[in-house]
Design a protein around this motif. Structure first.
Motif, PDB file in Angstrom:
ATOM      1  N   ILE A  24       0.859  -1.185   0.000  1.00  0.00           N
ATOM      2  CA  ILE A  24       0.000   0.000   0.000  1.00  0.00           C
ATOM      3  C   ILE A  24       0.894   1.233   0.000  1.00  0.00           C
ATOM      4  O   ILE A  24       1.651   1.457   0.951  1.00  0.00           O
ATOM      5  N   SER A  25       0.817   2.023  -1.050  1.00  0.00           N
ATOM      6  CA  SER A  25       1.614   3.233  -1.174  1.00  0.00           C
ATOM      7  C   SER A  25       0.727   4.465  -1.113  1.00  0.00           C
ATOM      8  O   SER A  25      -0.426   4.434  -1.548  1.00  0.00           O
ATOM      9  N   GLN A  41      -2.813  10.288  -3.063  1.00  0.00           N
ATOM     10  CA  GLN A  41      -3.314   9.173  -3.847  1.00  0.00           C
ATOM     11  C   GLN A  41      -2.855   7.886  -3.179  1.00  0.00           C
ATOM     12  O   GLN A  41      -1.663   7.723  -2.894  1.00  0.00           O
ATOM     13  N   VAL A  42      -3.782   7.001  -2.922  1.00  0.00           N
ATOM     14  CA  VAL A  42      -3.480   5.698  -2.334  1.00  0.00           C
ATOM     15  C   VAL A  42      -3.475   4.669  -3.447  1.00  0.00           C
ATOM     16  O   VAL A  42      -4.425   4.586  -4.233  1.00  0.00           O
ATOM     17  N   VAL A  56      -6.279  -0.962  -6.795  1.00  0.00           N
ATOM     18  CA  VAL A  56      -7.155  -0.060  -6.054  1.00  0.00           C
ATOM     19  C   VAL A  56      -6.503   1.314  -6.029  1.00  0.00           C
ATOM     20  O   VAL A  56      -5.345   1.448  -5.630  1.00  0.00           O
ATOM     21  N   HIS A  57      -7.223   2.327  -6.473  1.00  0.00           N
ATOM     22  CA  HIS A  57      -6.740   3.710  -6.465  1.00  0.00           C
ATOM     23  C   HIS A  57      -7.755   4.574  -5.735  1.00  0.00           C
ATOM     24  O   HIS A  57      -8.944   4.571  -6.073  1.00  0.00           O
ATOM     25  N   ILE A  58      -7.287   5.305  -4.746  1.00  0.00           N
ATOM     26  CA  ILE A  58      -8.173   6.146  -3.938  1.00  0.00           C
ATOM     27  C   ILE A  58      -7.544   7.522  -3.801  1.00  0.00           C
ATOM     28  O   ILE A  58      -6.340   7.647  -3.535  1.00  0.00           O
ATOM     29  N   GLU A  59      -8.340   8.553  -3.968  1.00  0.00           N
ATOM     30  CA  GLU A  59      -7.885   9.920  -3.747  1.00  0.00           C
ATOM     31  C   GLU A  59      -8.508  10.444  -2.457  1.00  0.00           C
ATOM     32  O   GLU A  59      -9.716  10.324  -2.252  1.00  0.00           O
ATOM     33  N   VAL A  60      -7.659  10.996  -1.600  1.00  0.00           N
ATOM     34  CA  VAL A  60      -8.122  11.559  -0.333  1.00  0.00           C
ATOM     35  C   VAL A  60      -7.699  13.025  -0.294  1.00  0.00           C
ATOM     36  O   VAL A  60      -6.548  13.354  -0.601  1.00  0.00           O
TER      37      VAL A  60
END
Length: 217
Positions: free
Chosen positions: A95-96, A124-125, A136-140
């Motif tokens: 997980i980066s 960005q995860v 899996v790409h997530i923006e926080v």
């Protein structure tokens, strides 16, 4: 969330709080730091400040006594090349988190969601589904909120524990994983929607905001 009934909202909130209470019970990080000697608190703050600056503190960043004390509290997790400090991992966990031109490793899915608010920057995860390995790409956002398009697509699972002793990095962190849209109801354990997981992450690590200066020295 706008179309949910009051009853469903209340149920989701109660579920989120139960998850947060469980996490705090098995890993009382805030209490451990609050009760630590002031010099150890300062050492902890300096390690954390390095990470919020996008830099992993090297293994010799602390004195042996400081490192031993923080490791005994399970407040840090020494790695091969440096000192991990929840939510940041010194070793790759798959997980980066990318922010301000930096790439850091997170300890687990919950930890990854806490980084944005801690570093006061959008992130960005990048991870993989624990079931099918889909990307899996997530923006926080900098305040810890999520991009609307991400919220229905990913979930967080706290798998049934496979390890009962050892540091949190080697036990619970291994069991807190992302699930993609197609797998988000699979797996035995406690499931959270992404907004619920982000709320847990920001609440659990909220105490760090009072500690961290904006530079690493």
């Amino acid at each position: 969330m706008k179309n949910l009934s009051r009853e469903v909202r209340r149920s989701l909130r109660e579920e989120t709080l139960r998850f947060l209470d469980r996490l705090r019970a098995v890993f009382p990080l805030e209490q451990r730091i609050a009760r630590a000697d002031p010099q150890i608190q300062d050492a902890y703050t300096r390690v954390l400040a390095c990470w919020t600056d996008g830099r992993m503190p090297p293994s010799d960043f602390l004195s042996p006594a400081q490192l031993h004390a923080l490791h005994a509290l399970d407040a840090v997790a020494p790695g091969r090349d440096g000192i991990g400090c929840y939510p940041f991992s010194a070793d790759s966990r798959g997980i980066s988190v990318l922010f301000s031109g930096y790439r850091v490793n997170a300890m687990c899915a919950i930890d990854a969601l806490a980084v944005a608010r801690l570093v006061a920057s959008a992130v960005q995860v990048e991870a993989h589904c624990a079931t099918c390995l889909a990307a899996v790409h997530i923006e926080v956002q900098a305040d810890g909120s999520l991009q609307h398009d991400d919220t229905p697509a990913t979930a967080v699972l706290w798998k049934q524990a496979s390890r009962s002793s050892g540091s949190c990095s080697d036990t619970h962190c291994r069991d807190l994983v992302f699930l993609c849209e197609h797998c988000k109801t699979r797996g035995e354990g406690d499931h959270l929607t992404l907004p619920q997981a982000a709320a847990v992450a920001n609440a659990f690590f909220g105490f760090q905001h009072r500690l961290v200066p904006r530079s690493c020295t």
